[in-house]
Design a protein around this motif. Structure first.
Motif, short mmCIF file in Angstrom:
data_model
loop_
_atom_site.label_atom_id
_atom_site.label_comp_id
_atom_site.label_asym_id
_atom_site.label_seq_id
_atom_site.Cartn_x
_atom_site.Cartn_y
_atom_site.Cartn_z
N GLY A 93 2.18 8.68 -6.48
CA GLY A 93 2.52 8.57 -5.07
C GLY A 93 3.24 7.29 -4.70
N ILE A 130 -1.63 11.25 13.07
CA ILE A 130 -0.92 11.52 11.82
C ILE A 130 0.06 12.67 12.02
CG2 ILE A 130 -1.17 12.33 9.44
CD1 ILE A 130 -3.82 10.82 9.31
N ARG A 146 0.83 -1.19 0.00
CA ARG A 146 0.00 0.00 0.00
C ARG A 146 0.87 1.25 0.00
NH1 ARG A 146 -3.42 -1.70 4.26
NH2 ARG A 146 -4.26 -3.26 2.88
N LEU A 165 -6.33 11.93 13.16
CA LEU A 165 -5.64 13.09 12.59
C LEU A 165 -4.51 13.54 13.50
CD1 LEU A 165 -8.70 15.02 11.22
CD2 LEU A 165 -6.84 14.06 9.88
N GLY A 169 1.78 2.85 -4.16
CA GLY A 169 0.90 4.00 -4.42
C GLY A 169 -0.43 3.60 -5.01
N LYS A 201 4.07 12.63 11.62
CA LYS A 201 4.83 13.52 10.74
C LYS A 201 6.00 14.14 11.48
CE LYS A 201 2.46 15.89 7.17
NZ LYS A 201 1.51 16.93 6.82
N ARG A 236 4.53 14.32 3.06
CA ARG A 236 3.19 13.94 2.62
C ARG A 236 2.92 12.49 3.01
NH1 ARG A 236 0.86 17.23 -1.29
NH2 ARG A 236 -0.15 15.52 -2.34
N ILE A 237 1.66 12.21 3.20
CA ILE A 237 1.30 10.86 3.64
C ILE A 237 1.16 9.97 2.41
CG2 ILE A 237 -0.50 9.52 4.77
CD1 ILE A 237 -0.88 12.66 5.99
N CYS A 238 1.88 8.86 2.38
CA CYS A 238 1.74 8.01 1.20
C CYS A 238 1.28 6.61 1.57
CB CYS A 238 3.02 7.99 0.38
SG CYS A 238 4.49 7.72 1.32
N GLY A 239 0.62 6.49 2.66
CA GLY A 239 0.06 5.19 3.01
C GLY A 239 -0.33 5.19 4.47
N LEU A 240 -1.44 4.56 4.75
CA LEU A 240 -1.89 4.51 6.14
C LEU A 240 -2.68 3.24 6.33
CD1 LEU A 240 -3.33 7.44 8.12
CD2 LEU A 240 -4.55 5.31 8.13
N THR A 241 -2.44 2.55 7.40
CA THR A 241 -3.19 1.35 7.72
C THR A 241 -3.50 1.37 9.19
OG1 THR A 241 -1.75 0.23 6.16
CG2 THR A 241 -3.22 -1.14 7.45
N ASN A 272 6.59 10.48 3.37
CA ASN A 272 7.78 10.64 2.53
C ASN A 272 8.53 11.90 2.93
OD1 ASN A 272 6.38 12.70 1.36
ND2 ASN A 272 6.06 11.70 -0.60
#
Lengths: 256, 349
Positions: free
Chosen positions: B186, B317, B176, B314, B180, B321, B296-301, B292
């Motif tokens: 992404g 997150i 994931r 949020l 991208g 970061k 920027r967020i490039c995947g979340l599980t 990255n």
């Protein structure tokens, strides 16, 4: 089956207030015509019905556009002998695709992955303590895959669990959003899914306002995630109402 | 569960047993039990079942399944209290990672490989490149597949099909964040850089992860190992001539886009990063965010467990970061050091 659709409110599109203003006035964004003629923030009509399988403890059938899913719930029944003692109940999820669900026979997504996603989405909503030493089996069968399969499976499974009388904190509703450049498309069909830049899926319990499962793929900024989450949560709470109505209906006039 | 029960029951027996066995008692059981005293931290103890002093098996516990970790009520409170006071059982703060050790070039047969250790978690990632045919729907792109194997050497419960569930979970989480969206936007790996002849030949990258030993936070360790392995990967430059004689030219590095697996676990009302197995057993739910270099967020599980309020997600997150900036830099310097060390070794040999 869809022809029998009753008084159930069939759409769960999030309310357009606020979103229209926020979206940048670039592109032909507001009049983007989607393959099935919807606008960007319009969901497919949802048809939900419980009691699709007689032999199961509970079952449900869901039809969202072309995505057709049937879920049966068995149990709580005795865990397999090989299983170790557990003072909380177990949840066993299994998702499978029919051979004719996808245009190409071998195109179906990895069912093992979907099964574990379904498990994670449901386990937070079930009161597992209410059936110690036993297992609840959730079997989902995708009859036709038309995009947003996992949200439909999850929603349908939650309805089937409620139909089986399994104790739940709340029913779970699930909605996904696709991202194309700057645009967000709710409830994508397979065609849209295969060209998406990113996707966000939320499974939540609407009355408790709790997210049980969330996945994000692709490249997102925080404000974008925030916007997409709001969109999904709004749609989830509306979908939750549809699910409730369909349960009430089946309770007031039971099937023959 | 049996293991943890064994632990509880046997530990009590040891405490109850008189130091010298009275002769009136039945002969002592054939497997004397010794409980290792806590070595580093009060939680890090193990049960050894031995015959005549010889260690037969060490039981450790499956990660990700809270039921498998046998913790007493006191231990659970100790973990939770420590987290509430920002001092965890191994002396870390809530948002501190364990020291990361990176070693690159560990597998000579692979195009690139790396081994990452974080505390007792130990993983290996290898990258192999093979020539293949591109997917008809994306003729200008190469293909990447990611598999994770959970070895029974890490946990006895991984034997046979036991590790399968965890393997799929880890593989799909990594896919994931690395691959991208469907359109390739992404992605952590630039798939178009793997194309050789559009629609005819491309590189197939096989990324394999192996969990050698697990003590929590396997996903982050795997993410770091894959990043290190990709920066270590060199695939031959292929030139296609008109008479179709392919010619192996100087090596070209696969571009490894920066990505980072990042984990925030929520125990009670606080978030912690890089949880150990014991801490993982106590957390109510966890979120893995990959971020990255651009933030920027490039995947979340979300990893199962109880539901979370959207605002908490949020919040997690943003915590993620914040911590990821330091971690990316730390990991970069570790990888650079490992690469330098690797090159030195090659020079010597």
């Amino acid at each position: 089956m869809a022809g029998k659709a009753s008084a159930t409110p069939a759409t769960y599109s999030p309310s357009p207030t606020g979103h229209r203003k926020k979206r940048p006035p670039t592109l032909t964004d507001s009049d983007w015509i989607r393959p099935d003629g919807r606008t960007v923030h319009q969901c497919r009509p949802a048809f939900l019905r419980t009691g699709a399988v007689n032999s199961a403890s509970g079952s449900a059938y869901a039809e969202f556009g072309n995505t057709k899913v049937i879920v049966s719930v068995f149990g709580p029944r005795e865990s397999k002998k090989a299983m170790m003692y557990s003072d909380t109940g177990r949840l066993n999820c299994n998702v499978s695709y029919t051979n004719f669900a996808t245009p190409n026979r071998s195109q179906a997504p990895e069912p093992k992955d979907l099964s574990s996603m379904l498990h994670k989405a449901l386990e937070g909503a079930i009161i597992l303590k209410s059936f110690p030493k036993t297992t609840v089996d959730v079997f989902a069968l995708v009859l036709e895959s038309g995009g947003s399969d996992l949200p439909v499976i999850t929603t349908c499974a939650s309805l089937a669990l409620a139909d089986a009388g399994i104790m739940l904190y709340d029913m779970v509703a699930s909605v996904s959003v696709s991202c194309y450049g700057k645009n967000l498309l709710i409830d994508p069909v397979s065609e849209e899914e295969s060209y998406q830049d990113g996707s966000l899926l939320i499974t939540c319990m609407p009355s408790r306002n709790e997210v049980t499962q969330m996945t994000v793929t692709g490249d997102w900024s925080t404000p974008k995630i925030h916007e997409a989450m709001q969109l999904c949560l709004d749609a989830c709470s509306k979908l939750g109402k549809i699910m409730r109505t369909s349960l009430k209906e089946s309770a007031s006039c039971p099937h023959d | 569960m049996i293991f943890s029960k064994v632990k509880g029951v046997l530990a009590d027996e040891v405490l109850d047993l008189p130091t010298q066995c009275p002769s009136s008692r039945t002969p002592p059981p054939p497997s004397p039990v010794t409980v290792q005293p806590p070595a580093s931290s009060p939680l890090d103890f193990e049960v050894r079942l031995g015959i005549a002093g010889k260690v037969v098996k060490r039981y450790s516990f499956l990660i990700g399944d809270p039921l498998m970790v046998g913790l007493s009520f006191g231990e659970k409170n100790f973990i939770k209290g420590g987290i509430a006071h920002d001092l965890r059982t191994d002396g870390r703060k809530r948002l501190t990672y364990r020291p990361i050790f990176v070693e690159t070039g560990v597998i000579p047969q692979a195009s690139g490989s790396a081994r990452v250790k974080m505390g007792a978690t130990d993983v290996i990632a290898s990258v192999k490149a093979e020539l293949g045919k591109p997917n008809p729907s994306h003729p200008d792109k190469g293909k990447v597949s990611i598999y994770v194997d959970c070895s029974p050497t890490a946990e006895p419960t991984f034997e046979g099909r036991g590790g399968e569930e965890l393997s799929t979970e880890l593989s799909s989480a990594l896919q994931r964040c690395l691959l991208g969206g469907k359109s390739g936007a992404g992605a952590g790996i630039d798939l178009s850089s793997l194309s050789i002849v559009e629609g005819k030949v491309c590189w197939d990258l096989y990324i394999d992860g192996l969990v050698v030993s697990s003590d929590g936070n396997v996903l982050d360790a795997l993410g770091a190992a894959i990043k290190a392995a990709l920066s270590n990967t060199a695939i031959p430059k292929v030139q296609v001539a008109a008479n179709a004689s392919s010619d192996e030219q100087p090596e070209v590095d696969v571009s490894d886009e920066e990505f980072l697996q990042f984990d925030t676990s929520g125990v009670g009302r606080h978030y912690i990063v890089d949880a150990t197995t014991e801490e993982e057993s106590q957390m109510s739910s966890a979120i893995s965010v990959s971020i990255n270099r651009q933030g920027r967020i490039c995947g979340l599980t979300k990893r199962g467990g109880a539901g979370l309020d959207p605002s908490v997600i949020l919040d997690m997150i943003s915590v993620g970061k914040h911590v990821s900036e330091q971690l990316i830099n730390k990991l970069d310097s570790e990888i650079a050091a490992a690469e330098a060390c690797d090159e030195d070794n090659e020079m010597d040999s």
